[in-house]
Design a protein around this motif. Structure first.
Motif, PDB file in Angstrom:
ATOM      1  N   ARG A 110       0.832  -1.210   0.000  1.00  0.00           N
ATOM      2  CA  ARG A 110       0.000   0.000   0.000  1.00  0.00           C
ATOM      3  C   ARG A 110       0.860   1.252   0.000  1.00  0.00           C
ATOM      4  N   GLU A 111       1.920   1.264   0.826  1.00  0.00           N
ATOM      5  CA  GLU A 111       2.818   2.429   0.886  1.00  0.00           C
ATOM      6  C   GLU A 111       3.565   2.607  -0.435  1.00  0.00           C
ATOM      7  N   LEU A 112       4.020   1.496  -1.012  1.00  0.00           N
ATOM      8  CA  LEU A 112       4.743   1.557  -2.276  1.00  0.00           C
ATOM      9  C   LEU A 112       3.843   2.077  -3.390  1.00  0.00           C
ATOM     10  N   GLU A 113       2.627   1.573  -3.451  1.00  0.00           N
ATOM     11  CA  GLU A 113       1.685   2.010  -4.492  1.00  0.00           C
ATOM     12  C   GLU A 113       1.425   3.510  -4.387  1.00  0.00           C
ATOM     13  N   HIS A 114       1.221   3.997  -3.162  1.00  0.00           N
ATOM     14  CA  HIS A 114       0.960   5.430  -2.980  1.00  0.00           C
ATOM     15  C   HIS A 114       2.128   6.260  -3.519  1.00  0.00           C
ATOM     16  N   GLN A 115       3.355   5.861  -3.160  1.00  0.00           N
ATOM     17  CA  GLN A 115       4.494   6.682  -3.548  1.00  0.00           C
ATOM     18  C   GLN A 115       4.729   6.635  -5.055  1.00  0.00           C
ATOM     19  N   ALA A 131      11.263  -7.379  -4.936  1.00  0.00           N
ATOM     20  CA  ALA A 131      10.536  -7.365  -6.209  1.00  0.00           C
ATOM     21  C   ALA A 131       9.106  -7.898  -6.058  1.00  0.00           C
ATOM     22  N   HIS A 132       8.901  -8.780  -5.077  1.00  0.00           N
ATOM     23  CA  HIS A 132       7.540  -9.324  -4.875  1.00  0.00           C
ATOM     24  C   HIS A 132       6.562  -8.236  -4.449  1.00  0.00           C
ATOM     25  N   THR A 133       7.058  -7.258  -3.693  1.00  0.00           N
ATOM     26  CA  THR A 133       6.189  -6.145  -3.284  1.00  0.00           C
ATOM     27  C   THR A 133       5.796  -5.322  -4.510  1.00  0.00           C
ATOM     28  N   LEU A 134       6.776  -5.056  -5.366  1.00  0.00           N
ATOM     29  CA  LEU A 134       6.505  -4.308  -6.591  1.00  0.00           C
ATOM     30  C   LEU A 134       5.494  -5.042  -7.468  1.00  0.00           C
ATOM     31  N   GLN A 135       5.655  -6.355  -7.581  1.00  0.00           N
ATOM     32  CA  GLN A 135       4.753  -7.150  -8.427  1.00  0.00           C
ATOM     33  C   GLN A 135       3.282  -6.952  -8.017  1.00  0.00           C
ATOM     34  N   GLN A 136       3.049  -6.852  -6.717  1.00  0.00           N
ATOM     35  CA  GLN A 136       1.669  -6.750  -6.222  1.00  0.00           C
ATOM     36  C   GLN A 136       0.975  -5.455  -6.632  1.00  0.00           C
ATOM     37  N   VAL A 137       1.759  -4.395  -6.859  1.00  0.00           N
ATOM     38  CA  VAL A 137       1.139  -3.083  -7.121  1.00  0.00           C
ATOM     39  C   VAL A 137       1.348  -2.586  -8.545  1.00  0.00           C
ATOM     40  N   LEU A 138       2.222  -3.266  -9.283  1.00  0.00           N
ATOM     41  CA  LEU A 138       2.636  -2.774 -10.596  1.00  0.00           C
ATOM     42  C   LEU A 138       1.483  -2.380 -11.527  1.00  0.00           C
ATOM     43  N   PRO A 139       0.433  -3.200 -11.644  1.00  0.00           N
ATOM     44  CA  PRO A 139      -0.637  -2.858 -12.596  1.00  0.00           C
ATOM     45  C   PRO A 139      -1.346  -1.537 -12.277  1.00  0.00           C
ATOM     46  N   ARG A 140      -1.242  -1.088 -11.042  1.00  0.00           N
ATOM     47  CA  ARG A 140      -1.943   0.140 -10.641  1.00  0.00           C
ATOM     48  C   ARG A 140      -1.019   1.350 -10.626  1.00  0.00           C
ATOM     49  N   THR A 141       0.163   1.220 -11.237  1.00  0.00           N
ATOM     50  CA  THR A 141       1.131   2.329 -11.307  1.00  0.00           C
ATOM     51  C   THR A 141       1.419   2.662 -12.771  1.00  0.00           C
ATOM     52  N   GLN A 142       2.198   3.720 -12.970  1.00  0.00           N
ATOM     53  CA  GLN A 142       2.601   4.120 -14.325  1.00  0.00           C
ATOM     54  C   GLN A 142       3.974   3.560 -14.701  1.00  0.00           C
ATOM     55  N   VAL A 143       4.505   2.664 -13.858  1.00  0.00           N
ATOM     56  CA  VAL A 143       5.846   2.130 -14.088  1.00  0.00           C
ATOM     57  C   VAL A 143       5.859   1.230 -15.322  1.00  0.00           C
ATOM     58  N   LYS A 144       6.740   1.578 -16.268  1.00  0.00           N
ATOM     59  CA  LYS A 144       6.844   0.805 -17.514  1.00  0.00           C
ATOM     60  C   LYS A 144       8.194   0.108 -17.653  1.00  0.00           C
ATOM     61  N   HIS A 145       9.195   0.591 -16.901  1.00  0.00           N
ATOM     62  CA  HIS A 145      10.551   0.062 -17.051  1.00  0.00           C
ATOM     63  C   HIS A 145      11.062  -0.385 -15.690  1.00  0.00           C
ATOM     64  N   ILE A 146      11.496  -1.655 -15.609  1.00  0.00           N
ATOM     65  CA  ILE A 146      11.922  -2.230 -14.327  1.00  0.00           C
ATOM     66  C   ILE A 146      13.323  -2.800 -14.473  1.00  0.00           C
TER      67      ILE A 146
END
Length: 455
Positions: A110-115, A131-146
């Motif tokens: 939740r904190e990662l997604e907000h930021q 990376a597992h934390t990022l995976q959980q929120v990725l679809p709801r962010t604008q992040v395109k490059h990892i």
């Protein structure tokens, strides 16, 4: 304003610094990479990285980032502990013309997604452990490059392979994750080596860092720190420490970087300032392992150790701490929270050096006040305003109070942020019409100009 604190300055510390002597942090870094090319810049788990290598790696990473097609000013997140990839990532993002968004790797989804969403991050460089934390929120962010880094990849040879094996299979510190389009950090460097890096005209007012903070109220906000803000604080810190450490270009010094680089204290006072003066930063990935930390300290003759009270306390109470050679230690900086006198006294008894307490916030890049670097004792105050900085103690109506009276600590200077990212309402709440940032902390100022926090 009557700057009563200036008469308390140590000899040789100027009243003002010139934050406009550099156009950007990129210019400052480029200068350091040439000037200190042969010096070691960072060491982590016994692996050294020179300034020349940092120059080369960050240029390659910058070229790779630029090849993704992001526009100047794009936000790129870093989510790692203190490993060698961190300074490479910082320098690469700045050189590519982008903005660094530092992320606490221990954030919840939740904190990662907000930021990530609040900053509008388009790219992220993350250690595989998180990376597992990022995976959980990725679809709801604008992040395109990892870009995914590993603990061992920069250590080289068999050691790197062994470290990765232990981290993944013995300590089981890498939860399973699936990020199909991610690129390995080492692959980014290899690909970037074959790409053309394009120098960017970065201006003093361009945003270097979005530094997230709870601030004085509510949800986490991004303190907008410009290149000029950070340059100012580096030069202020350099001027302040000069009576003890000398200035840029002097004898190389070794800084212990145990505080996390995603926090403004370590970011400015270890990484960025260290690169300005050609220091060696000893990176400690896990300072909570006090035994391992002390073992690292025994390998080096350290000159400067910034920490918080809890870390100082843990160190002085470790049975092996007394065996560390502190004959080279010149400055122990305390910040982030109040330093307790009992901790300072124990620390001084073992190291021979008092803890020099200072004060600052993400919103002030961070240093606003500090005790003199050559002070040999414990003052119980947060010290004097640093060069080019005004501190006022304000009442509830925003008016200055008399010396010795309680009020809100307010700070004005070139290190004060440009505002909160996309939050003009929150910015208006903390900035006065004449440019003071209201800290939310209650303090008093004495006749010497020293400030003490009382609430």
């Amino acid at each position: 304003m009557d700057k009563i604190w200036l008469k308390s300055y140590p000899p040789g510390v100027p009243a003002e610094i010139d934050p406009d002597q550099y156009r950007s942090l990129v210019q400052l870094l480029d200068e350091s990479f040439v000037k200190y090319a042969d010096r070691n810049a960072y060491v982590c788990m016994d692996k050294f990285m020179t300034y020349a290598e940092l120059d080369q790696y960050s240029r390659r990473a910058a070229a790779w980032l630029q090849s993704r097609g992001m526009q100047k000013g794009a936000r790129v997140a870093i989510m790692m502990p203190n490993v060698l990839q961190y300074p490479v990532a910082i320098a690469a993002i700045l050189r590519a013309g982008y903005t660094v968004v530092n992320v606490n790797p221990l954030y919840t989804p939740r904190e990662l997604e907000h930021q990530l969403t609040d900053a509008g991050c388009e790219a992220i460089i993350v250690l595989e452990n998180f990376a597992h934390t990022l995976q959980q929120v990725l679809p709801r962010t604008q992040v395109k490059h990892i870009v995914v880094a590993t603990m061992g990849e920069m250590l080289g040879g068999a050691k790197g392979v062994i470290v990765n094996f232990v981290v993944r299979n013995v300590k089981k510190m890498v939860p399973e994750y699936a990020l199909p389009n991610a690129v390995r950090f080492k692959d980014m460097l290899a690909q970037g080596a074959r790409m053309q890096f394009a120098a960017v005209d970065t201006t003093p007012q361009d945003i270097a860092f979005l530094q997230y903070t709870g601030g004085t109220t509510g949800v986490s906000k991004g303190a907008t720190l410009t290149h000029r803000n950070i340059i100012a604080n580096l030069l202020q810190s350099e001027a302040w420490s000069a009576p003890v450490l000398g200035g840029a270009g002097g004898e190389p010094i070794t800084i212990v970087c145990a505080l996390p680089l995603y926090h403004i204290f370590a970011l400015t006072c270890c990484a960025m300032w260290g690169m300005r003066v050609g220091a060696l930063n000893l990176l400690i990935p896990n300072p909570k392992d006090i035994g391992g930390f002390v073992k690292e300290l025994r390998k080096y003759k350290v000159n400067m150790l910034p920490a918080v009270n809890t870390l100082y306390n843990a160190l002085v109470n470790h049975p092996d701490f007394g065996a560390v050679d502190f004959s080279g230690l010149k400055i122990a900086n305390g910040g982030g929270m109040a330093v307790q006198q009992v901790v300072n006294d124990k620390w001084k008894a073992i190291t021979g050096v008092s803890i020099i307490e200072g004060y600052g916030l993400s919103e002030t890049s961070p240093v606003a006040t500090c005790n003199p670097a050559n002070m040999n004792g414990f003052s119980g105050t947060i010290g004097l305003p640093v060069p080019s900085t005004d501190v006022a103690i304000l009442d509830d109506d925003g008016q200055p109070v008399a010396l010795g009276e309680r009020g809100e600590i307010a700070i004005r200077g070139p290190q004060v942020m440009a505002g909160y990212w996309n939050r003009p309402d929150e910015t208006a709440r903390v900035m006065t019409a004449d440019g003071f940032f209201k800290s939310g902390d209650v303090g008093v100022m004495d006749a010497t100009g020293a400030v003490k926090i009382v609430d």
